[in-house]
Design an enzyme around this catalytic site. Structure first.
Site, PDB file in Angstrom:
ATOM      1  N   VAL A  12      66.264  17.441  11.604  1.00 28.85           N
ATOM      2  CA  VAL A  12      67.658  17.725  11.218  1.00 28.85           C
ATOM      3  C   VAL A  12      68.585  16.560  11.587  1.00 28.85           C
ATOM      4  O   VAL A  12      69.473  16.186  10.818  1.00 28.85           O
ATOM      5  CB  VAL A  12      68.145  19.037  11.869  1.00 28.85           C
ATOM      6  CG1 VAL A  12      69.551  19.362  11.431  1.00 28.85           C
ATOM      7  CG2 VAL A  12      67.202  20.187  11.525  1.00 28.85           C
ATOM      8  N   LYS A 101      69.894  28.230  16.686  1.00 31.28           N
ATOM      9  CA  LYS A 101      70.088  29.699  16.723  1.00 31.28           C
ATOM     10  C   LYS A 101      69.621  30.301  18.039  1.00 31.28           C
ATOM     11  O   LYS A 101      70.142  31.314  18.494  1.00 31.28           O
ATOM     12  CB  LYS A 101      69.358  30.383  15.556  1.00 31.28           C
ATOM     13  CG  LYS A 101      67.859  30.177  15.515  1.00 31.28           C
ATOM     14  CD  LYS A 101      67.490  29.080  14.588  1.00 31.28           C
ATOM     15  CE  LYS A 101      66.042  28.684  14.685  1.00 31.28           C
ATOM     16  NZ  LYS A 101      65.703  27.629  13.733  1.00 31.28           N
ATOM     17  N   GLU A 125      76.731  26.509  10.959  1.00 28.96           N
ATOM     18  CA  GLU A 125      76.260  26.887   9.618  1.00 28.96           C
ATOM     19  C   GLU A 125      74.754  26.693   9.466  1.00 28.96           C
ATOM     20  O   GLU A 125      74.086  27.475   8.782  1.00 28.96           O
ATOM     21  CB  GLU A 125      77.005  26.049   8.557  1.00 28.96           C
ATOM     22  CG  GLU A 125      76.724  26.444   7.121  1.00 28.96           C
ATOM     23  CD  GLU A 125      77.097  27.893   6.829  1.00 28.96           C
ATOM     24  OE1 GLU A 125      78.288  28.196   6.748  1.00 28.96           O
ATOM     25  OE2 GLU A 125      76.185  28.728   6.663  1.00 28.96           O
ATOM     26  N   ILE A 132      71.426  27.234   3.257  1.00 28.48           N
ATOM     27  CA  ILE A 132      72.180  28.299   2.573  1.00 28.48           C
ATOM     28  C   ILE A 132      73.519  28.502   3.286  1.00 28.48           C
ATOM     29  O   ILE A 132      73.538  28.733   4.490  1.00 28.48           O
ATOM     30  CB  ILE A 132      71.412  29.643   2.609  1.00 28.48           C
ATOM     31  CG1 ILE A 132      70.034  29.482   1.976  1.00 28.48           C
ATOM     32  CG2 ILE A 132      72.202  30.741   1.919  1.00 28.48           C
ATOM     33  CD1 ILE A 132      69.150  30.726   2.135  1.00 28.48           C
ATOM     34  N   GLY A 183      51.180  21.912   7.435  1.00 33.62           N
ATOM     35  CA  GLY A 183      52.503  21.588   7.989  1.00 33.62           C
ATOM     36  C   GLY A 183      53.573  22.620   7.674  1.00 33.62           C
ATOM     37  O   GLY A 183      54.752  22.391   7.927  1.00 33.62           O
ATOM     38  N   ASP A 197      62.348  34.208  15.929  1.00 39.28           N
ATOM     39  CA  ASP A 197      63.290  33.309  15.235  1.00 39.28           C
ATOM     40  C   ASP A 197      64.199  34.130  14.308  1.00 39.28           C
ATOM     41  O   ASP A 197      65.418  33.943  14.280  1.00 39.28           O
ATOM     42  CB  ASP A 197      62.481  32.272  14.432  1.00 39.28           C
ATOM     43  CG  ASP A 197      63.338  31.416  13.537  1.00 39.28           C
ATOM     44  OD1 ASP A 197      63.985  30.486  14.048  1.00 39.28           O
ATOM     45  OD2 ASP A 197      63.382  31.681  12.312  1.00 39.28           O
ATOM     46  N   LYS A 201      68.376  34.838  14.418  1.00 38.75           N
ATOM     47  CA  LYS A 201      69.255  34.629  13.255  1.00 38.75           C
ATOM     48  C   LYS A 201      70.021  35.905  12.896  1.00 38.75           C
ATOM     49  O   LYS A 201      71.215  35.855  12.595  1.00 38.75           O
ATOM     50  CB  LYS A 201      68.415  34.134  12.072  1.00 38.75           C
ATOM     51  CG  LYS A 201      67.884  32.714  12.291  1.00 38.75           C
ATOM     52  CD  LYS A 201      66.831  32.343  11.267  1.00 38.75           C
ATOM     53  CE  LYS A 201      66.371  30.896  11.439  1.00 38.75           C
ATOM     54  NZ  LYS A 201      65.177  30.583  10.646  1.00 38.75           N
TER      55      LYS A 201
HETATM   56  P1  NAP Z   1      62.841  18.106  16.045  1.00 41.64           P
HETATM   57  O1  NAP Z   1      62.377  17.493  14.787  1.00 41.64           O
HETATM   58  O2  NAP Z   1      61.846  18.472  17.080  1.00 41.64           O
HETATM   59  O3  NAP Z   1      63.906  17.112  16.688  1.00 41.64           O
HETATM   60  C1  NAP Z   1      64.431  17.283  17.969  1.00 41.64           C
HETATM   61  C2  NAP Z   1      65.113  16.003  18.360  1.00 41.64           C
HETATM   62  O4  NAP Z   1      65.746  16.170  19.612  1.00 41.64           O
HETATM   63  C3  NAP Z   1      64.151  14.817  18.522  1.00 41.64           C
HETATM   64  O5  NAP Z   1      64.718  13.657  17.982  1.00 41.64           O
HETATM   65  C4  NAP Z   1      63.976  14.707  20.029  1.00 41.64           C
HETATM   66  O6  NAP Z   1      63.732  13.382  20.449  1.00 41.64           O
HETATM   67  C5  NAP Z   1      65.345  15.135  20.495  1.00 41.64           C
HETATM   68  N1  NAP Z   1      65.322  15.669  21.846  1.00 41.64           N
HETATM   69  C6  NAP Z   1      64.656  16.743  22.302  1.00 41.64           C
HETATM   70  N2  NAP Z   1      64.884  16.924  23.612  1.00 41.64           N
HETATM   71  C7  NAP Z   1      65.720  15.939  23.988  1.00 41.64           C
HETATM   72  C8  NAP Z   1      66.320  15.562  25.210  1.00 41.64           C
HETATM   73  N3  NAP Z   1      66.101  16.241  26.333  1.00 41.64           N
HETATM   74  N4  NAP Z   1      67.139  14.482  25.222  1.00 41.64           N
HETATM   75  C9  NAP Z   1      67.366  13.782  24.095  1.00 41.64           C
HETATM   76  N5  NAP Z   1      66.823  14.076  22.904  1.00 41.64           N
HETATM   77  C10 NAP Z   1      66.011  15.138  22.852  1.00 41.64           C
HETATM   78  O7  NAP Z   1      63.696  19.425  15.770  1.00 41.64           O
HETATM   79  P2  NAP Z   1      64.426  19.826  14.402  1.00 41.64           P
HETATM   80  O8  NAP Z   1      63.427  20.442  13.496  1.00 41.64           O
HETATM   81  O9  NAP Z   1      65.248  18.700  13.923  1.00 41.64           O
HETATM   82  O10 NAP Z   1      65.351  21.026  14.912  1.00 41.64           O
HETATM   83  C11 NAP Z   1      66.537  20.788  15.606  1.00 41.64           C
HETATM   84  C12 NAP Z   1      67.342  22.077  15.684  1.00 41.64           C
HETATM   85  O11 NAP Z   1      67.646  22.500  14.367  1.00 41.64           O
HETATM   86  C13 NAP Z   1      66.603  23.253  16.338  1.00 41.64           C
HETATM   87  O12 NAP Z   1      67.518  24.018  17.069  1.00 41.64           O
HETATM   88  C14 NAP Z   1      66.069  24.043  15.141  1.00 41.64           C
HETATM   89  O13 NAP Z   1      65.876  25.396  15.416  1.00 41.64           O
HETATM   90  C15 NAP Z   1      67.207  23.841  14.166  1.00 41.64           C
HETATM   91  N6  NAP Z   1      66.812  23.994  12.760  1.00 41.64           N
HETATM   92  C16 NAP Z   1      65.800  23.239  12.261  1.00 41.64           C
HETATM   93  C17 NAP Z   1      65.480  23.363  10.924  1.00 41.64           C
HETATM   94  C18 NAP Z   1      64.387  22.527  10.316  1.00 41.64           C
HETATM   95  O14 NAP Z   1      64.179  22.604   9.113  1.00 41.64           O
HETATM   96  N7  NAP Z   1      63.701  21.692  11.079  1.00 41.64           N
HETATM   97  C19 NAP Z   1      66.170  24.281  10.107  1.00 41.64           C
HETATM   98  C20 NAP Z   1      67.219  25.028  10.664  1.00 41.64           C
HETATM   99  C21 NAP Z   1      67.533  24.873  11.998  1.00 41.64           C
HETATM  100  P3  NAP Z   1      62.387  12.607  20.007  1.00 41.64           P
HETATM  101  O15 NAP Z   1      62.496  12.430  18.518  1.00 41.64           O
HETATM  102  O16 NAP Z   1      62.444  11.329  20.731  1.00 41.64           O
HETATM  103  O17 NAP Z   1      61.258  13.504  20.404  1.00 41.64           O
HETATM  104  N1  HSE Z   2      60.954  27.984  11.883  1.00 43.28           N
HETATM  105  C1  HSE Z   2      62.031  28.286  10.976  1.00 43.28           C
HETATM  106  C2  HSE Z   2      61.462  28.969   9.728  1.00 43.28           C
HETATM  107  C3  HSE Z   2      62.767  26.991  10.618  1.00 43.28           C
HETATM  108  O1  HSE Z   2      60.235  29.036   9.556  1.00 43.28           O
HETATM  109  O2  HSE Z   2      62.246  29.468   8.929  1.00 43.28           O
HETATM  110  C4  HSE Z   2      64.186  27.194  10.252  1.00 43.28           C
HETATM  111  O3  HSE Z   2      64.943  27.818  11.229  1.00 43.28           O
END
Ligand code: NAP
Ligand code: HSE
Length: 438
Positions: A12, A101, A125, A132, A183, A197, A201
């Site tokens: 993100v 969340k 959001e 969405i 994946g 999760d 939400k």
């Molecule tokens: P992610 O790919 O695992 O990215 C997490 C990022 O945070 C990484 O860049 C990580 O660094 C960094 N990080 C973690 N711990 C840290 C710390 N202590 N200090 C500094 N940086 C730190 O996670 P994501 O999928 O982007 O998700 C992020 C948030 O968005 C979560 O709350 C998730 O629930 C929410 N979300 C995600 C999605 C989705 O599609 N992925 C959808 C909706 C909501 P490194 O890269 O160096 O490891």
């Molecule tokens: N793990 C979540 C899902 C990602 O499968 O919908 C988005 O919050």
């Protein structure tokens, strides 16, 4: 320029940076946003986005305390240090945008109370439904309605698994393993497949729909591990499809709300029944609007970043409006928060116990195949005020039968009591599955 500090540059975070670094053709307010600092865990990791040399990579503690930074975007995920970072940013007078969340559903009370006292916004959001738009619609466009019910398919991983089980006829464990290989599911799938999760939400959506805080720990969450190919097959035969639904609904007493997550038999004609694969959808029912459904990608870099940046844009808008007001009335500046963007819930909603619910049920029994078993099932259910809508028996080998019942809308407590009595009958070998039916 309005300066942004980005906590996290993963899926993100990188998606958010990509939008902010490629602004041509997007809303003019984005031109005013500049990422100045980013925090990551591993500085050596390859990134999907090239940050300009002017962007400093620093520890998160430095970003949340930096007086130059106006808005902190928290996209690290997890509970800590995300919660501490959000609280510290607010304490330092910064607005916060988060996709987290898990933190908001558990610590929303603490976070929003602090933000309101500090006069800063916490926007989320992206926390529900990925790309969405559902948080701002519930706060604004739908706000005039008396919301009766919010029903969502808000977890893409489980929707993907259930869709494949339905289309291919496979068992949960095999399809989960394949989804992990491809994946579509995380190495540790617990939060997704056990419904946690989705519970995070729906806690957030319920709070917005019903205007009060929701105690996350009191939400009943049942995941999809117990959904079998046999049940999917029966669902198909009976005209249903199985979906993991997150439901928040006002109870008929108008005092309690019911908030829960469980696999559900949905009639094939239901608006959510055709939402397949990793897609999410949220059906909102209210008075006088009726039904409105939001559909789209519930996850992914671009989609989720779109929601994150929409929050940034909204904050830029109010910062502008506040600045204009201050210029006009320089003698009495106001720190009042925009009521349509801030959260001012004062109380916790009263949650109805699961046993008080009225709903339909599907139950599958394995019994000995002797005369009178169906009659006994009907009698026990009847004695406990449970009316049956349909009953199907398929003969099995070795004098065992499989009997499936679908009830009419009944009291959950009555149904569970009847089930306990039935499980004790010598003819009933087991009750492998029980699901709610919409
Ligand atoms: P992610 O790919 O695992 O990215 C997490 C990022 O945070 C990484 O860049 C990580 O660094 C960094 N990080 C973690 N711990 C840290 C710390 N202590 N200090 C500094 N940086 C730190 O996670 P994501 O999928 O982007 O998700 C992020 C948030 O968005 C979560 O709350 C998730 O629930 C929410 N979300 C995600 C999605 C989705 O599609 N992925 C959808 C909706 C909501 P490194 O890269 O160096 O490891
Ligand atoms: N793990 C979540 C899902 C990602 O499968 O919908 C988005 O919050």
């Amino acid at each position: 320029m309005i300066k942004v500090g980005l906590l996290g540059l993963g899926t993100v975070g990188a998606g958010t940076a990509a939008i902010l670094l490629d602004r041509a053709g997007r809303h003019h307010l984005l031109q005013e946003l500049e990422i100045v600092k980013v925090a990551v865990r591993d500085r050596g990791k390859a990134r999907s986005v090239d940050l300009p040399d002017s962007v400093a990579i620093v520890p998160w503690e430095e970003i949340v305390a930096d007086p130059e930074i106006d808005i902190v975007v928290e996209v690290m995920g997890g509970l800590e240090p995300a919660r501490s970072a959000i609280l510290k940013a607010i304490e330092c007078g910064k607005h916060v945008v988060t996709a987290n969340k898990a933190v908001i559903s558990r610590y929303g009370d603490e976070i929003f109370s602090k933000a309101n006292a500090a006069g800063t916004y916490v926007m989320l959001e992206a926390a529900v439904g990925g790309g969405i738009p559902i948080i701002q619609p519930l706060k604004q466009s739908l706000g005039v309605n008396r919301i009766q019910r919010v029903t969502g398919i808000v977890n893409g991983t489980t929707n993907y698994i259930l869709t494949r089980m339905t289309q291919e006829g496979g068992e949960f464990a095999d399809i989960l393993a394949d989804a992990q290989k491809l994946g579509y599911a995380e190495a540790d799938p617990t939060a997704d497949v056990d419904g946690w999760d989705a519970a995070d939400k729906i806690a957030i959506l319920a709070s917005l729909a019903f205007g009060g805080r929701i105690d996350r720990e009191k939400i009943s969450a049942e995941g999809i591990r117990n959904v079998t190919a046999t049940d999917i097959d029966y669902a198909e035969k009976l005209g249903f499809t199985i979906k993991l639904l997150a439901i928040a609904e006002r109870q008929s007493d108008n005092t309690n709300v019911s908030v829960r997550v469980h696999p559900t038999f949905l009639p094939k004609g239901h608006p959510l029944a055709g939402v397949n694969g990793v897609y999410n959808a949220i059906l909102v029912e209210g008075e006088p609007l009726g039904q409105v459904m939001f559909f789209g990608p519930g996850a992914g870099a671009g989609a989720t970043a779109s929601a994150v940046v929409s929050d940034l844009m909204a904050i830029v808008g109010v910062i502008h409006a506040a600045a204009a007001t201050r210029e006009e009335t320089v003698d009495s500046p106001s720190n009042a928060l925009h009521p349509l963007l801030s959260c001012h819930h004062q109380h916790y909603c009263s949650l109805a116990p699961l046993t008080a619910l009225q709903c339909r049920y599907y139950a599958r029994f394995l019994t000995t195949d002797v005369p009178g078993v169906i009659g006994k099932l009907g009698t026990v259910f009847g004695l406990h005020r449970v009316s049956l809508e349909s009953i199907v028996q398929i003969g099995l080998n070795d004098r065992r039968a499989e009997i499936v019942v679908v009830t009419q809308s009944v009291n959950a407590g009555d149904f569970n009591t009847a089930l306990d009595v039935l499980k004790a009958l010598p003819e009933v070998e087991s009750v492998p599955s029980v699901f709610r039916v919409v």
